[in-house]
Structure formats: C-alpha cells, structure tokens
Scaffold this motif. Structure first.
Motif, PDB file in Angstrom:
ATOM      1  N   ARG A 183      13.238  40.618  10.903  1.00 41.43           N
ATOM      2  CA  ARG A 183      13.701  41.126  12.192  1.00 41.43           C
ATOM      3  C   ARG A 183      13.182  40.267  13.343  1.00 41.43           C
ATOM      4  O   ARG A 183      13.886  40.025  14.338  1.00 41.43           O
ATOM      5  CB  ARG A 183      13.255  42.583  12.367  1.00 41.43           C
ATOM      6  CG  ARG A 183      13.451  43.163  13.771  1.00 41.43           C
ATOM      7  CD  ARG A 183      14.896  43.146  14.211  1.00 41.43           C
ATOM      8  NE  ARG A 183      15.044  43.504  15.623  1.00 41.43           N
ATOM      9  CZ  ARG A 183      16.167  43.389  16.320  1.00 41.43           C
ATOM     10  NH1 ARG A 183      17.255  42.949  15.724  1.00 41.43           N
ATOM     11  NH2 ARG A 183      16.204  43.720  17.595  1.00 41.43           N
TER      12      ARG A 183
ATOM     13  N   ALA B 168      14.041  52.040   6.925  1.00 44.66           N
ATOM     14  CA  ALA B 168      15.249  51.504   6.293  1.00 44.66           C
ATOM     15  C   ALA B 168      15.006  51.183   4.825  1.00 44.66           C
ATOM     16  O   ALA B 168      15.832  51.532   3.956  1.00 44.66           O
ATOM     17  CB  ALA B 168      15.716  50.263   7.039  1.00 44.66           C
TER      18      ALA B 168
ATOM     19  N   ALA C 289      16.749  48.695  13.193  1.00 45.87           N
ATOM     20  CA  ALA C 289      16.185  49.847  12.497  1.00 45.87           C
ATOM     21  C   ALA C 289      14.726  49.591  12.119  1.00 45.87           C
ATOM     22  O   ALA C 289      14.311  48.448  11.909  1.00 45.87           O
ATOM     23  CB  ALA C 289      16.998  50.161  11.244  1.00 45.87           C
TER      24      ALA C 289
ATOM     25  N   ALA D 158      19.638  44.907  12.907  1.00 48.58           N
ATOM     26  CA  ALA D 158      20.233  45.605  14.055  1.00 48.58           C
ATOM     27  C   ALA D 158      19.214  46.410  14.836  1.00 48.58           C
ATOM     28  O   ALA D 158      19.537  46.995  15.876  1.00 48.58           O
ATOM     29  CB  ALA D 158      21.371  46.505  13.581  1.00 48.58           C
TER      30      ALA D 158
ATOM     31  N   GLN E 168      14.477  54.475   2.795  1.00 45.35           N
ATOM     32  CA  GLN E 168      15.714  55.168   2.462  1.00 45.35           C
ATOM     33  C   GLN E 168      16.446  54.461   1.326  1.00 45.35           C
ATOM     34  O   GLN E 168      16.979  55.111   0.418  1.00 45.35           O
ATOM     35  CB  GLN E 168      16.621  55.260   3.690  1.00 45.35           C
ATOM     36  CG  GLN E 168      17.872  56.104   3.470  1.00 45.35           C
ATOM     37  CD  GLN E 168      17.543  57.543   3.118  1.00 45.35           C
ATOM     38  OE1 GLN E 168      16.811  58.221   3.844  1.00 45.35           O
ATOM     39  NE2 GLN E 168      18.047  58.015   1.986  1.00 45.35           N
TER      40      GLN E 168
ATOM     41  N   LYS F  11      21.693  37.584  15.265  1.00 49.09           N
ATOM     42  CA  LYS F  11      21.814  38.790  14.438  1.00 49.09           C
ATOM     43  C   LYS F  11      22.998  38.662  13.497  1.00 49.09           C
ATOM     44  O   LYS F  11      22.965  39.135  12.359  1.00 49.09           O
ATOM     45  CB  LYS F  11      21.968  40.028  15.326  1.00 49.09           C
ATOM     46  CG  LYS F  11      22.036  41.332  14.568  1.00 49.09           C
ATOM     47  CD  LYS F  11      21.913  42.521  15.503  1.00 49.09           C
ATOM     48  CE  LYS F  11      23.048  42.593  16.510  1.00 49.09           C
ATOM     49  NZ  LYS F  11      22.957  43.797  17.355  1.00 49.09           N
TER      50      LYS F  11
ATOM     51  N   LYS G 238      22.722  46.928   2.962  1.00 52.45           N
ATOM     52  CA  LYS G 238      22.779  47.899   4.060  1.00 52.45           C
ATOM     53  C   LYS G 238      21.453  47.966   4.810  1.00 52.45           C
ATOM     54  O   LYS G 238      21.413  47.939   6.046  1.00 52.45           O
ATOM     55  CB  LYS G 238      23.156  49.281   3.535  1.00 52.45           C
ATOM     56  CG  LYS G 238      23.265  50.348   4.614  1.00 52.45           C
ATOM     57  CD  LYS G 238      23.651  51.689   4.007  1.00 52.45           C
ATOM     58  CE  LYS G 238      23.810  52.761   5.096  1.00 52.45           C
ATOM     59  NZ  LYS G 238      22.568  52.993   5.852  1.00 52.45           N
ATOM     60  N   ALA G 239      20.350  48.041   4.057  1.00 54.49           N
ATOM     61  CA  ALA G 239      19.028  48.148   4.690  1.00 54.49           C
ATOM     62  C   ALA G 239      18.714  46.897   5.505  1.00 54.49           C
ATOM     63  O   ALA G 239      18.225  46.989   6.643  1.00 54.49           O
ATOM     64  CB  ALA G 239      17.956  48.369   3.625  1.00 54.49           C
TER      65      ALA G 239
ATOM     66  N   GLN H   3      20.778  44.717   6.842  1.00 50.49           N
ATOM     67  CA  GLN H   3      21.623  44.652   8.037  1.00 50.49           C
ATOM     68  C   GLN H   3      21.137  45.624   9.103  1.00 50.49           C
ATOM     69  O   GLN H   3      21.120  45.300  10.292  1.00 50.49           O
ATOM     70  CB  GLN H   3      23.074  44.934   7.663  1.00 50.49           C
ATOM     71  CG  GLN H   3      23.727  43.811   6.877  1.00 50.49           C
ATOM     72  CD  GLN H   3      25.160  44.115   6.486  1.00 50.49           C
ATOM     73  OE1 GLN H   3      25.591  45.263   6.477  1.00 50.49           O
ATOM     74  NE2 GLN H   3      25.915  43.081   6.148  1.00 50.49           N
ATOM     75  N   ASP H   4      20.729  46.809   8.678  1.00 50.74           N
ATOM     76  CA  ASP H   4      20.206  47.790   9.626  1.00 50.74           C
ATOM     77  C   ASP H   4      18.931  47.278  10.290  1.00 50.74           C
ATOM     78  O   ASP H   4      18.718  47.472  11.505  1.00 50.74           O
ATOM     79  CB  ASP H   4      19.926  49.120   8.920  1.00 50.74           C
ATOM     80  CG  ASP H   4      21.190  49.878   8.556  1.00 50.74           C
ATOM     81  OD1 ASP H   4      22.272  49.501   9.055  1.00 50.74           O
ATOM     82  OD2 ASP H   4      21.103  50.839   7.768  1.00 50.74           O
TER      83      ASP H   4
END
Length: 436
Positions: free
Chosen positions: A252, A416, A411, A409, A419, A262, A402-403, A405-406
């Motif tokens: 990140r 993340a 998260a 963004a 989950q 991003k 998914k994690a 990418q979150d």
C-alpha cells in the motif's frame, strides 16, 4: 462460480497465461463416463492456442511428427480461442465428453485432478526425463504425475542501466539482489528526480491470476504466504499473519508514497519503453522486445529480497490426459513421444518463453549459459515458488486478488487479509479440506 458433480464442489477462478491476460476457469468432474476423447484409435486433443498461431504451429508439428512415427494412432486437433477455452472444458466435463488430451494451466492441476477429470500419466522411458525439467513445469498432486509443460516464464524487474547509474542506484545481481531498504531508497531517488510519472510500475491495472502470480512471491519474500502449506488446511495465521500484514502495508505504501499508480496503464511495458516509469515489474515474455528496443542499456533485475530471499512465481501451461479418455494407451503414447528436446526448443523459440530443460536452453539463442537472457532461466530454476498445490487454489487466487486490490484502494491490511483468510478457511471446511 461453483460446479457440482459427483457430490464435489469445484471452485472457479481466473487462471494465468504468459502475458498475464485472464481466462475464467472452472471445472466439473467427468470420470463417470464410459468413454470419451477417442474414436477407435483417433485421439482428440484440445488446446487454448487458437489465437496464438506461433504456439499452435508447434502443436501441429508435434502431431504431424507423431503420425509419421507410427501407424496405430491418429491425433485430431481442436484449438479454442483463449477466452473460450475453459468454458469449453467446463461444458465438456459436465457432459462427460472431455477429449483424451488437453492443456491445463499449472496452478489448476490440483483442482482438476481432485475433481476427477484428469488421470495420472506415465511418461517413464521418454527421451527427456522429468528430472531434467524445471520443477515448475511438472504438475503433480498427491505424489502422482498429472501434467507436464515445455516452458515457463519468469518475473523480473526491467530498468535502464543509464537511469540507475545517473541516480546512483546499484544494479543488483541474483547473488546480491536489492534489499527492501535499498529498493525503497532507489524509488525515493527516482521519485525525487521528477522525470517519471511514477518511478515504479508493477502492473496494478491487470486482473485475475496476475495478482497472485505477480505479488504473492513478494508476500512470500516477506515471510508470509497464501495458505499454511503444512497440510493446506488453513489460511488463518498465515495469510493474515504478521509477515503478510507487513507485506500488505509495504504494498500500500507504494501507492501512498507516489511510487506507483493504484491502477497502472493498459500496457505497462509500453509505458516503460516510453520512459513513463523507471522500473517495471514484468515478465520474461517482454525481455526480447525490451532488449531490441534498449540494447545494452536494458537491465534485467532479480526480485527484491524482502527478508526471506528473492522469489518469483512458477508454473505455466501443461499437457494432461482426461480420466474419461477411452484410449489412454494412445494418449500416453503421444505424451511420451512429445517429450523430445527439439520440441522444448521449438516452444521456446516460437513463444519467447523459457526453455523447460537445460538441454533445450543451450539451443535457444540468448538463453544458453552466458546468454543475455539466461539469468531469467536461473530465476525460474532457483527462485520460483509454485502456487499452493491444493484444489482450493482457484478460490485462494480470487480471494487474494480481492484483498490486494482492496488494500491498494485504502482498506486496512489486517482487516482485508483477515477476511480473505476467513473466507478461504470457510471454503476449506465446506469442501472437507478437499479430502479424497
């Protein structure tokens, strides 16, 4: 997507291809069929190469040579456009009409074998022993051989030597790669120079299997992983462990510090050649193109050592035999025949991929020992980590994408990854840990 057959659930996800484009994968077992994939001694072979004439021509040559070498078996080729291939496999598996021979992406071998529609193969006595191949080109599951490939690809950083030298940045080697601190300092210098939109491009505009292929090796270099590989029964404590969170926080920070976008452009390699980025995280498939464009100024750089050694992903397309094939002797005869050094060479020359054996590499210009691309072969031989060998992998792949990418963004990394780990563990429980 989930497909049901014989009381098993097979998860679907995107699968990797050399250029990191996407292909939707899913499968349904077909082992219950009494016969499939052969009409007498005519064996059907499916491939995903309809849109790739260079690779398809190698397959055609192999089939022609096989037909000339004996008179008992004939091979019928059916090529599918890449984007349609897996959907066609799904439909055929559901109808118990898989061909005898088919290609499969390496990370999905375990899922397809567990699902019951791949049969173990025996290539003992073939001209190229399995032990001669890059480990990542051999597809095993539960100690049985299900597939093998003729090539692999390698992740690498591309840069211009002149840019690194002008900014006082050491050009690393496989024996002495960049450390995390060195890499971060290099990006800071390049950012400060003001000459690049972003100093780093790691292809964050990609999708599907590119995400675990490109970024989970960095996670593993930090000391984390996608799942606990001791039994493949849980992701909790590993995917959301301390080391994995450290990777996610660093990942990140590449965006928050302005080091990378991003979401990168549609063609990161084109942007790199145009000077928009200084360092690109990419694949061996662009090495020859970059060398032609930049000549001796091109630097092929190993992955960063984030604390647990430099790592890249491993495994690409491989050949397999369906469990419903009614002429397994013929199918295995073709598989054994194909295992000749000249075909390993043909694949590499036609596709720009890494030769799957050392003997083949010696015959491919640039990849032989001392050649300008041989270090890419060394990366694949010494640094590759295959994606988790579990039927759960397609689901793991989707959750990781998914994690990640979150996280880019904005998260929270711990939440993340936590989950994702919980969702993977739930999938494992639902499928009884993919026990036989």
């Amino acid at each position: 997507m989930v497909f049901r057959t014989r009381n098993r659930r097979l998860t679907g996800a995107s699968v990797a291809v050399a250029a990191a484009t996407t292909l939707v994968a899913g499968c349904a077992a077909g082992s219950g069929s009494s016969s499939s994939g052969a009409d007498g001694d005519t064996i059907t072979l499916w491939t995903h190469n309809a849109g790739n004439s260079a690779e398809l021509n190698v397959v055609k040559k192999m089939i022609k040579d096989f037909s000339s070498s004996q008179s008992k078996y004939k091979v019928k080729l059916q090529a599918f456009p890449q984007n349609d291939y897996n959907n066609s496999v799904v439909a055929a598996a559901s109808a118990h009409k898989l061909p005898c021979l088919l290609d499969v992406d390496g990370p999905n071998v375990a899922n397809w074998a567990w699902g019951g529609y791949l049969a173990p193969i025996d290539v003992a006595g073939s001209k190229v022993p399995l032990s001669d191949q890059l480990p990542s080109t051999v597809g095993r599951y539960r100690d049985k051989l299900y597939a093998f490939g003729f090539y692999d690809v390698s992740l690498t950083f591309f840069a211009r030597k002149s840019v690194l030298n002008d900014n006082g940045i050491r050009i690393p080697t496989v024996d002495k790669p960049w450390t995390k601190d060195e890499f971060d300092a290099a990006l800071a210098k390049l950012k400060k120079s003001g000459k690049f939109a972003y100093p780093l491009d790691m292809g964050t505009g990609g999708s599907g299997e590119w995400w675990p292929y490109a970024y989970s090796p960095q996670l593993q270099s930090f000391g984390g992983d996608l799942i606990n590989r001791d039994g493949y029964k849980t992701a909790s404590g590993t995917l959301d462990g301390t080391k994995s969170i450290e990777w996610a926080t660093w990942f990140r920070s590449m965006v928050s510090k302005g080091y990378m976008a991003k979401k990168s452009g549609a063609d990161p390699n084109k942007d790199f050649l145009a000077g928009k980025s200084a360092i690109q995280w990419d694949g061996s498939w662009n090495a020859a193109k970059n060398a032609e464009e930049l000549g001796d100024d091109l630097a092929i750089i190993p992955p960063v050592d984030f604390g647990n050694g430099p790592k890249i992903g491993g495994s690409s397309w491989q050949w397999a035999m369906s469990s419903s094939c009614s002429n397994k002797d013929g199918a295995q005869a073709w598989l054994k025949f194909s295992r000749q050094t000249k075909y390993f060479v043909d694949y590499a020359k036609a596709t720009g991929t890494l030769p799957g054996t050392e003997a083949a590499a010696k015959q491919v210009d640039g990849y032989q020992p001392g050649g300008k691309f041989n270090e890419l072969v060394e990366f694949a031989r010494n640094l590759a980590v295959v994606r988790p060998i579990t039927p759960a992998y397609p689901y793991i792949s989707t959750e990781f994408e998914k994690a990640a990418q979150d996280i880019l963004a904005g998260a929270d990394p711990k939440s993340a990854l936590g989950q994702a780990a919980k969702d993977i563990d739930n999938n494992l429980r639902t499928n009884n840990n993919y026990a036989d």
